[in-house]
Design an enzyme around this catalytic site. Structure first.
Site, PDB file in Angstrom:
ATOM      1  N   MET A  64     -98.183 -79.464  -8.945  1.00  0.00           N
ATOM      2  CA  MET A  64     -97.765 -79.855  -7.456  1.00  0.00           C
ATOM      3  C   MET A  64     -97.406 -78.834  -6.743  1.00  0.00           C
ATOM      4  O   MET A  64     -97.631 -78.206  -5.496  1.00  0.00           O
ATOM      5  CB  MET A  64     -96.911 -81.029  -7.354  1.00  0.00           C
ATOM      6  CG  MET A  64     -97.544 -82.303  -8.131  1.00  0.00           C
ATOM      7  SD  MET A  64     -96.612 -83.724  -8.051  1.00  0.00           S
ATOM      8  CE  MET A  64     -97.095 -84.157  -6.235  1.00  0.00           C
ATOM      9  N   GLY A 116     -89.934 -75.647  -7.895  1.00  0.00           N
ATOM     10  CA  GLY A 116     -90.871 -75.962  -8.609  1.00  0.00           C
ATOM     11  C   GLY A 116     -92.025 -75.267  -8.579  1.00  0.00           C
ATOM     12  O   GLY A 116     -92.567 -75.374  -7.501  1.00  0.00           O
ATOM     13  N   ALA A 117     -92.574 -74.727  -9.642  1.00  0.00           N
ATOM     14  CA  ALA A 117     -93.918 -74.024  -9.450  1.00  0.00           C
ATOM     15  C   ALA A 117     -95.010 -74.580 -10.753  1.00  0.00           C
ATOM     16  O   ALA A 117     -95.579 -73.952 -11.245  1.00  0.00           O
ATOM     17  CB  ALA A 117     -93.742 -72.816  -9.912  1.00  0.00           C
ATOM     18  N   GLY A 118     -94.699 -75.979 -10.948  1.00  0.00           N
ATOM     19  CA  GLY A 118     -95.911 -76.694 -11.794  1.00  0.00           C
ATOM     20  C   GLY A 118     -96.947 -76.571 -10.897  1.00  0.00           C
ATOM     21  O   GLY A 118     -97.439 -76.150 -10.043  1.00  0.00           O
ATOM     22  N   GLN A 136    -106.361 -85.044  -8.083  1.00  0.00           N
ATOM     23  CA  GLN A 136    -105.477 -84.740  -9.249  1.00  0.00           C
ATOM     24  C   GLN A 136    -105.392 -85.996 -10.273  1.00  0.00           C
ATOM     25  O   GLN A 136    -104.929 -85.515 -11.515  1.00  0.00           O
ATOM     26  CB  GLN A 136    -103.885 -84.443  -8.701  1.00  0.00           C
ATOM     27  CG  GLN A 136    -102.937 -83.882  -9.696  1.00  0.00           C
ATOM     28  CD  GLN A 136    -101.625 -83.648  -8.971  1.00  0.00           C
ATOM     29  OE1 GLN A 136    -101.497 -83.568  -7.777  1.00  0.00           O
ATOM     30  NE2 GLN A 136    -100.887 -82.946  -9.722  1.00  0.00           N
ATOM     31  N   SER A 177    -105.683 -94.263  -4.991  1.00  0.00           N
ATOM     32  CA  SER A 177    -104.514 -93.505  -4.650  1.00  0.00           C
ATOM     33  C   SER A 177    -104.109 -93.574  -3.461  1.00  0.00           C
ATOM     34  O   SER A 177    -104.849 -94.298  -2.459  1.00  0.00           O
ATOM     35  CB  SER A 177    -105.122 -91.921  -4.966  1.00  0.00           C
ATOM     36  OG  SER A 177    -105.588 -91.791  -6.237  1.00  0.00           O
ATOM     37  N   GLN A 219    -104.728 -86.466 -14.577  1.00  0.00           N
ATOM     38  CA  GLN A 219    -103.595 -87.101 -15.400  1.00  0.00           C
ATOM     39  C   GLN A 219    -104.173 -88.059 -16.233  1.00  0.00           C
ATOM     40  O   GLN A 219    -103.534 -88.148 -17.258  1.00  0.00           O
ATOM     41  CB  GLN A 219    -102.984 -87.827 -14.272  1.00  0.00           C
ATOM     42  CG  GLN A 219    -102.008 -86.692 -13.363  1.00  0.00           C
ATOM     43  CD  GLN A 219    -101.538 -87.243 -12.122  1.00  0.00           C
ATOM     44  OE1 GLN A 219    -102.049 -88.158 -11.355  1.00  0.00           O
ATOM     45  NE2 GLN A 219    -100.429 -86.590 -11.385  1.00  0.00           N
ATOM     46  N   CYS A 233     -96.416 -89.711  -9.864  1.00  0.00           N
ATOM     47  CA  CYS A 233     -95.341 -89.705  -8.811  1.00  0.00           C
ATOM     48  C   CYS A 233     -95.673 -91.124  -8.013  1.00  0.00           C
ATOM     49  O   CYS A 233     -94.910 -91.670  -7.338  1.00  0.00           O
ATOM     50  CB  CYS A 233     -95.467 -88.671  -7.889  1.00  0.00           C
ATOM     51  SG  CYS A 233     -97.337 -88.233  -6.867  1.00  0.00           S
ATOM     52  N   ARG A 266     -97.421 -94.053  -9.475  1.00  0.00           N
ATOM     53  CA  ARG A 266     -97.729 -95.294 -10.326  1.00  0.00           C
ATOM     54  C   ARG A 266     -97.073 -95.116 -11.643  1.00  0.00           C
ATOM     55  O   ARG A 266     -96.721 -93.688 -12.120  1.00  0.00           O
ATOM     56  CB  ARG A 266     -99.124 -95.554 -10.411  1.00  0.00           C
ATOM     57  CG  ARG A 266    -100.100 -94.669 -11.412  1.00  0.00           C
ATOM     58  CD  ARG A 266    -101.376 -94.618 -11.258  1.00  0.00           C
ATOM     59  NE  ARG A 266    -101.814 -94.379 -10.045  1.00  0.00           N
ATOM     60  CZ  ARG A 266    -102.408 -95.425  -9.213  1.00  0.00           C
ATOM     61  NH1 ARG A 266    -102.571 -96.811  -9.523  1.00  0.00           N
ATOM     62  NH2 ARG A 266    -103.047 -95.118  -7.986  1.00  0.00           N
TER      63      ARG A 266
END
Length: 549
Positions: A290, A286-288, A211, A204, A215, A145, A147
């Protein structure tokens, strides 16, 4: 803007496309000279070239539709011939370059980043597309989200930059000139250092954010087995993971720090009246990864009741089992607007390529509880964005996205900056180790070529000798002659091979070993790196021509 789900883009280099790098225009002022400082490096827009000494050499870029000679278009040259005759693209005897071409939250607004965002499931295809370009040998994609960064092993720097930038432009629909105003370029050691800092959370929005390391690990996981995710890029990312882990272990930079998800929760609490924060009706879409973190941080802040909209219930059920003291209600996407009508605060964190909340649908929602300030709060931490920007024009809505989290990030920054100094020292050590390892591999081709050169001579001389001695020579004598020739070659090569080794057993510096390598290349007339690169490019051009015919 929705991102295309498939890739079908290949490029061939042609002089009629016009190289947009103007080495002969270095005195021309750039259109933008704004400077952003992050840590100890400085980036200058629109374009910055980095050297190992971190000196700055900004160059302007232009686009051209043709190359003109005496008022007419020059005759077509092959890509390889153009490359060999271009002064700006002359190969050196150094190896191919590791480069990163990126746009991140520091240099690029979310409006552009969302157009360039590449979903994780499309990373492998993107790597294949990038490696089909004439001057790109290996590639990796890191898209989050905050970069979009493309790491490549390029056979030629300028041509590699041009091809990757054009690929990004075709994929996103953003013009090359606009990309050049926001992107940053880093080469070799600086690219290495940047990735290590990214993995450690030093680059960041939230310093020390955890997080991003997961990634970076996902890049390696997705790249396993892909031809384009080659040895050098793979080792770069694996070492970055090691550096990131070491920083977090030895500095505790992540302790007390916040992620994007927790910063979103903090922002919501800042914008809500203090007396209303505990009773506000909350919806998470959304329940991913994040979304799960948003739920956890909400519960930690005392918000125990919420509605979660997701495609399936399994993820929500898993969170509900983990957070037994929270009242979490699952709803399918078909009921999203109905749930939004009953919510005061809405967090959106899905991978949807199109907005979930548009101006017309939000305008049709009933007014929110006046006790909360007579407006509905949208916290959109998705890239691409889930909430249409025009929603903010509505009187009853207030919209924030990932670029608005900086207000929260400033909290506790002083303590994390102290830890950053410690982290940078660790990063410097890890970069030094990786660069020494990477540079030591430069001697491997020379070792192989020198041994092959000696073997060709030995085999030819043995054949001459045996032909003169006749066919009736006993087998044991043939073997003795063979062993003799092999022993002579091995003893002669022992000294040069020892001077090319970089395994720590000798007290030679890396510069001495590389100097020996270049000397042996000259003395024995071995193939230089130039011809190796040219052979690779020629093969790629021929392959692309076959595919396009």
């Amino acid at each position: 803007m929705a991102v295309a789900s498939g890739f079908a883009i290949t490029f061939a280099v042609s002089e009629t496309g016009g190289s947009f790098n103007c080495d002969n225009l270095s005195s021309t002022p750039c259109s933008s000279s704004s400077v952003n400082c992050f840590g100890h490096r400085t980036r200058i827009k629109p374009l910055v070239y980095w050297t190992k000494s971190h000196s700055l050499s900004p160059r302007c870029e232009v686009t051209s539709n043709s190359v003109v000679n005496n008022g007419s278009r020059t005759s077509s040259l092959s890509a390889l011939e153009l490359l060999k005759t271009s002064a700006a693209d002359r190969y050196s005897k150094m190896s191919s370059s590791i480069m990163v071409i990126g746009l991140n939250i520091h240099t690029t607004p979310v409006e552009m980043r969302e157009k360039l965002s590449i979903p994780e499931e499309q990373w492998p295809q993107a790597i294949r597309e990038l490696c089909s370009l004439n001057h790109i040998e290996e590639a990796a994609v890191l898209s989050t989200c905050n970069r979009i960064e493309i790491y490549v092993l390029a056979l030629a720097q300028n041509r590699g930059i041009k091809e990757v930038t054009e690929w990004m432009s075709k994929y996103s629909g953003v013009p090359v000139t606009e990309l050049c105003q926001h992107r940053f370029l880093l080469y070799n050691q600086d690219a290495t250092q940047h990735l290590f800092e990214v993995a450690a959370g030093l680059d960041s929005l939230v310093l020390g954010e955890g997080q991003i390391l997961a990634q970076v690990k996902q890049v390696v996981k997705n790249g396993q087995g892909l031809p384009g995710f080659g040895r050098k890029i793979s080792e770069l990312f694996k070492h970055a993971i090691t550096a990131g882990k070491r920083v977090r272990t030895e500095t505790n930079i992540s302790s007390g720090s916040v992620s994007v998800s927790s910063a979103a929760v903090e922002l919501a609490l800042l914008k809500l009246p203090e007396y209303y924060s505990s009773t506000a009706r909350v919806l998470i879409v959304g329940a991913g990864k994040m979304g799960k973190l948003v739920i956890k941080h909400l519960v930690a802040k005392g918000c125990k009741k919420m509605v979660v909209v997701n495609r399936t219930e399994d993820r929500v059920a898993a969170v509900r089992e983990e957070l037994t003291d929270a009242d979490i209600t699952y709803k399918p996407f078909s009921e999203m607007l109905a749930c939004a009508a009953q919510a005061d605060v809405i967090f959106t964190c899905t991978a949807s390529k199109a907005p979930l909340f548009i101006k017309e649908s939000v305008q049709a929602l009933p007014s929110v509880n006046s006790e909360g300030g007579a407006w509905r709060l949208f916290i959109d931490i998705s890239v691409p964005r889930n909430v249409e920007p025009s929603v903010s024009e509505l009187e009853g809505a207030c919209v924030y996205n990932v670029d608005d989290l900086k207000e929260v990030v400033e909290a506790n920054m002083e303590d994390r900056l102290r830890k950053k100094v410690e982290a940078e020292a660790i990063i410097a050590e890890e970069v030094k180790q990786f660069e020494a390892h990477k540079d030591s591999l430069e001697t491997v081709p020379t070792i192989k070529k020198l041994r092959a050169y000696a073997e060709r001579i030995r085999a030819a001389e043995i054949d001459k000798c045996l032909s003169k001695m006749g066919d009736d020579l006993p087998q044991n004598k043939k073997k003795a002659i063979y062993d003799l020739s092999l022993g002579i070659v091995n003893k002669l090569l022992h000294g040069p091979m020892q001077h090319l080794k970089c395994d720590g057993t000798e007290n030679r510096t890396l510069s001495e070993i590389l100097e020996n390598m270049h000397a042996l290349n000259r003395i024995f007339g071995l193939d230089t790196e130039i011809s190796v690169l040219e052979e690779k490019i020629r093969a790629k051009i021929e392959q692309n021509q076959k595919q396009s015919s």
